[in-house]
Design a protein around this motif. Structure first.
Motif, PDB file in Angstrom:
ATOM      1  N   THR A  93       0.716  -1.153   0.163  1.00 53.79           N
ATOM      2  CA  THR A  93      -0.003  -0.028   0.028  1.00 53.79           C
ATOM      3  C   THR A  93       0.917   1.333   0.070  1.00 53.79           C
ATOM      4  O   THR A  93       0.774   1.914  -0.704  1.00 53.79           O
ATOM      5  N   ASN A  94       1.890   1.291   0.792  1.00 49.88           N
ATOM      6  CA  ASN A  94       2.962   2.356   0.879  1.00 49.88           C
ATOM      7  C   ASN A  94       3.598   2.594  -0.401  1.00 49.88           C
ATOM      8  O   ASN A  94       3.740   3.827  -0.824  1.00 49.88           O
ATOM      9  N   ALA A  95       3.962   1.557  -1.129  1.00 57.09           N
ATOM     10  CA  ALA A  95       4.573   1.682  -2.333  1.00 57.09           C
ATOM     11  C   ALA A  95       3.908   2.097  -3.539  1.00 57.09           C
ATOM     12  O   ALA A  95       4.204   2.976  -4.200  1.00 57.09           O
ATOM     13  N   LEU A  96       2.627   1.730  -3.522  1.00 54.73           N
ATOM     14  CA  LEU A  96       1.348   2.232  -4.475  1.00 54.73           C
ATOM     15  C   LEU A  96       1.096   3.732  -4.265  1.00 54.73           C
ATOM     16  O   LEU A  96       1.195   4.567  -5.139  1.00 54.73           O
ATOM     17  N   ARG A  97       1.150   3.782  -2.813  1.00 60.05           N
ATOM     18  CA  ARG A  97       0.516   5.401  -2.658  1.00 60.05           C
ATOM     19  C   ARG A  97       1.754   6.487  -2.770  1.00 60.05           C
ATOM     20  O   ARG A  97       1.293   7.515  -3.071  1.00 60.05           O
ATOM     21  N   HIS A  98       2.936   6.115  -2.199  1.00 58.96           N
ATOM     22  CA  HIS A  98       4.019   7.195  -2.084  1.00 58.96           C
ATOM     23  C   HIS A  98       5.326   6.663  -2.914  1.00 58.96           C
ATOM     24  O   HIS A  98       6.422   7.477  -2.993  1.00 58.96           O
ATOM     25  N   GLY A  99       5.205   5.716  -3.777  1.00 60.09           N
ATOM     26  CA  GLY A  99       6.533   5.138  -4.368  1.00 60.09           C
ATOM     27  C   GLY A  99       6.467   5.027  -5.944  1.00 60.09           C
ATOM     28  O   GLY A  99       7.090   4.328  -6.478  1.00 60.09           O
ATOM     29  N   GLY A 100       5.361   5.629  -6.378  1.00 64.98           N
ATOM     30  CA  GLY A 100       5.273   5.835  -7.906  1.00 64.98           C
ATOM     31  C   GLY A 100       4.638   4.794  -8.365  1.00 64.98           C
ATOM     32  O   GLY A 100       4.241   5.064  -9.889  1.00 64.98           O
ATOM     33  N   GLY A 101       3.502   4.123  -7.719  1.00 66.03           N
ATOM     34  CA  GLY A 101       2.672   3.170  -8.511  1.00 66.03           C
ATOM     35  C   GLY A 101       2.664   1.916  -9.025  1.00 66.03           C
ATOM     36  O   GLY A 101       1.922   1.170  -9.468  1.00 66.03           O
ATOM     37  N   ALA A 102       4.144   1.516  -8.939  1.00 64.22           N
ATOM     38  CA  ALA A 102       4.648   0.133  -9.274  1.00 64.22           C
ATOM     39  C   ALA A 102       5.286  -0.243  -8.276  1.00 64.22           C
ATOM     40  O   ALA A 102       6.100   0.673  -7.462  1.00 64.22           O
TER      41      ALA A 102
ATOM     42  N   ALA B 251       7.779  -4.114  -6.628  1.00 68.56           N
ATOM     43  CA  ALA B 251       8.256  -5.521  -6.849  1.00 68.56           C
ATOM     44  C   ALA B 251       8.153  -6.014  -5.348  1.00 68.56           C
ATOM     45  O   ALA B 251       8.723  -5.360  -4.304  1.00 68.56           O
ATOM     46  N   LEU B 252       7.622  -7.368  -5.241  1.00 66.42           N
ATOM     47  CA  LEU B 252       7.445  -7.940  -4.014  1.00 66.42           C
ATOM     48  C   LEU B 252       8.101  -9.361  -3.841  1.00 66.42           C
ATOM     49  O   LEU B 252       8.311  -9.948  -4.772  1.00 66.42           O
ATOM     50  N   ARG B 253       9.038  -9.467  -2.934  1.00 67.23           N
ATOM     51  CA  ARG B 253       9.920 -10.564  -2.646  1.00 67.23           C
ATOM     52  C   ARG B 253       9.820 -11.110  -1.259  1.00 67.23           C
ATOM     53  O   ARG B 253       9.898 -10.322  -0.368  1.00 67.23           O
ATOM     54  N   LEU B 254       9.583 -12.385  -1.346  1.00 68.21           N
ATOM     55  CA  LEU B 254       9.474 -12.989  -0.015  1.00 68.21           C
ATOM     56  C   LEU B 254      10.395 -14.194   0.196  1.00 68.21           C
ATOM     57  O   LEU B 254      10.836 -14.804  -1.198  1.00 68.21           O
ATOM     58  N   ALA B 255      11.220 -14.213   1.031  1.00 65.70           N
ATOM     59  CA  ALA B 255      12.108 -15.462   1.434  1.00 65.70           C
ATOM     60  C   ALA B 255      11.873 -15.851   2.666  1.00 65.70           C
ATOM     61  O   ALA B 255      11.804 -15.235   3.629  1.00 65.70           O
ATOM     62  N   ALA B 256      12.012 -17.355   2.876  1.00 65.48           N
ATOM     63  CA  ALA B 256      11.986 -17.779   4.241  1.00 65.48           C
ATOM     64  C   ALA B 256      13.338 -18.513   4.480  1.00 65.48           C
ATOM     65  O   ALA B 256      13.991 -19.043   3.856  1.00 65.48           O
ATOM     66  N   HIS B 257      13.582 -18.195   5.711  1.00 63.13           N
ATOM     67  CA  HIS B 257      14.771 -18.651   6.441  1.00 63.13           C
ATOM     68  C   HIS B 257      14.385 -19.437   7.569  1.00 63.13           C
ATOM     69  O   HIS B 257      13.113 -19.580   7.814  1.00 63.13           O
ATOM     70  N   PRO B 258      15.227 -20.172   8.233  1.00 63.94           N
ATOM     71  CA  PRO B 258      14.869 -21.136   9.352  1.00 63.94           C
ATOM     72  C   PRO B 258      13.826 -20.445  10.517  1.00 63.94           C
ATOM     73  O   PRO B 258      12.987 -20.975  10.958  1.00 63.94           O
ATOM     74  N   ASP B 259      14.006 -19.215  10.970  1.00 68.08           N
ATOM     75  CA  ASP B 259      13.231 -18.815  11.804  1.00 68.08           C
ATOM     76  C   ASP B 259      12.703 -17.547  11.409  1.00 68.08           C
ATOM     77  O   ASP B 259      11.843 -16.886  12.400  1.00 68.08           O
ATOM     78  N   THR B 260      12.826 -17.170  10.319  1.00 70.64           N
ATOM     79  CA  THR B 260      12.123 -15.637   9.734  1.00 70.64           C
ATOM     80  C   THR B 260      11.789 -15.851   8.445  1.00 70.64           C
ATOM     81  O   THR B 260      11.971 -16.790   7.738  1.00 70.64           O
ATOM     82  N   VAL B 261      10.697 -14.873   8.269  1.00 68.74           N
ATOM     83  CA  VAL B 261      10.546 -14.622   6.876  1.00 68.74           C
ATOM     84  C   VAL B 261      10.901 -13.163   6.406  1.00 68.74           C
ATOM     85  O   VAL B 261      10.383 -12.405   7.377  1.00 68.74           O
ATOM     86  N   GLU B 262      11.252 -12.919   5.286  1.00 65.42           N
ATOM     87  CA  GLU B 262      11.525 -11.680   4.806  1.00 65.42           C
ATOM     88  C   GLU B 262      10.709 -11.059   3.872  1.00 65.42           C
ATOM     89  O   GLU B 262      10.493 -11.817   2.767  1.00 65.42           O
ATOM     90  N   VAL B 263      10.063 -10.131   3.892  1.00 66.74           N
ATOM     91  CA  VAL B 263       9.404  -9.315   3.213  1.00 66.74           C
ATOM     92  C   VAL B 263      10.103  -8.113   2.505  1.00 66.74           C
ATOM     93  O   VAL B 263      10.441  -7.411   3.493  1.00 66.74           O
ATOM     94  N   SER B 264      10.274  -8.077   1.354  1.00 67.80           N
ATOM     95  CA  SER B 264      10.849  -7.041   0.521  1.00 67.80           C
ATOM     96  C   SER B 264       9.944  -6.298  -0.176  1.00 67.80           C
ATOM     97  O   SER B 264       9.314  -7.130  -1.411  1.00 67.80           O
ATOM     98  N   VAL B 265       9.895  -5.152  -0.294  1.00 75.58           N
ATOM     99  CA  VAL B 265       8.929  -4.195  -1.194  1.00 75.58           C
ATOM    100  C   VAL B 265       9.731  -3.134  -2.114  1.00 75.58           C
ATOM    101  O   VAL B 265      10.367  -2.298  -1.141  1.00 75.58           O
ATOM    102  N   GLU B 266      10.125  -3.238  -3.360  1.00 73.92           N
ATOM    103  CA  GLU B 266      10.837  -2.241  -4.011  1.00 73.92           C
ATOM    104  C   GLU B 266       9.987  -1.503  -4.912  1.00 73.92           C
ATOM    105  O   GLU B 266       8.854  -1.738  -5.326  1.00 73.92           O
ATOM    106  N   ASP B 267      10.096  -0.189  -4.737  1.00 74.88           N
ATOM    107  CA  ASP B 267       9.430   0.838  -5.569  1.00 74.88           C
ATOM    108  C   ASP B 267      10.304   1.938  -6.145  1.00 74.88           C
ATOM    109  O   ASP B 267      11.605   1.858  -5.891  1.00 74.88           O
ATOM    110  N   SER B 268       9.875   2.945  -6.892  1.00 76.41           N
ATOM    111  CA  SER B 268      10.873   3.733  -7.686  1.00 76.41           C
ATOM    112  C   SER B 268      11.131   4.921  -7.079  1.00 76.41           C
ATOM    113  O   SER B 268      11.808   5.939  -7.434  1.00 76.41           O
ATOM    114  N   SER B 269      10.530   5.261  -5.880  1.00 79.25           N
ATOM    115  CA  SER B 269      10.886   6.487  -5.083  1.00 79.25           C
ATOM    116  C   SER B 269      12.088   6.527  -4.209  1.00 79.25           C
ATOM    117  O   SER B 269      12.073   5.426  -3.510  1.00 79.25           O
TER     118      SER B 269
END
Length: 134
Positions: free
Chosen positions: A53-62, A64-82
């Motif tokens: 939502t923040n990427a769409l609202r403040h980051g230029g409208g497009a 990339a979502l990346r998800l990675a699972a590690h043994p004890d954690t999940v990493e959420v990454s969102v890239e935008d153009s701002s």
């Protein structure tokens, strides 16, 4: 150590946040051992929703979502153009213009990191637990 990752790039449209949540649900559902606690899965989906939502609202409208699972954690990454990092701001309790999401993401995550991209945008990462603390 087994790491599972997935990437989804979605252009802005009305269903973009719902698609990101569904992509996260699918990713979490496909995890092998160790699986993710249901409460932690809900947290991951909430953080995906807020960051997209923040990427769409403040980051230029497009984004990339990346998800990675590690043994004890999940990493959420969102890239935008701002290039502008998320800011803590006072939540708007009157007009409903936001201000809650970045506070919430930081409260839920073990860590958050904002990294500039070579193209001039940014990647926002949140590291979330796979297990509830007992």
């Amino acid at each position: 150590m087994t790491t599972m990752s997935a990437e989804r790039t979605v252009l802005r449209r009305l269903a973009a946040v719902a698609e990101a949540r569904q992509a996260a649900r699918s990713f979490l559902g496909a995890l092998g051992q160790p699986t993710i606690d249901p409460e932690c899965a809900d947290t991951v989906i909430l953080v995906v929703s807020e960051l997209v939502t923040n990427a769409l609202r403040h980051g230029g409208g497009a984004y990339a979502l990346r998800l990675a699972a590690h043994p004890d954690t999940v990493e959420v990454s969102v890239e935008d153009s701002s290039p502008h990092p998320p800011l803590m701001r006072t939540p708007d309790l009157v007009d409903g213009t936001g201000g809650f999401g970045w506070h919430m993401v930081n409260d839920l995550a073990h860590a958050t990191v904002v990294t500039p991209t070579p193209e001039g945008g940014k990647t926002v990462r949140a590291l979330l637990p796979r297990r509830t603390r007992e």
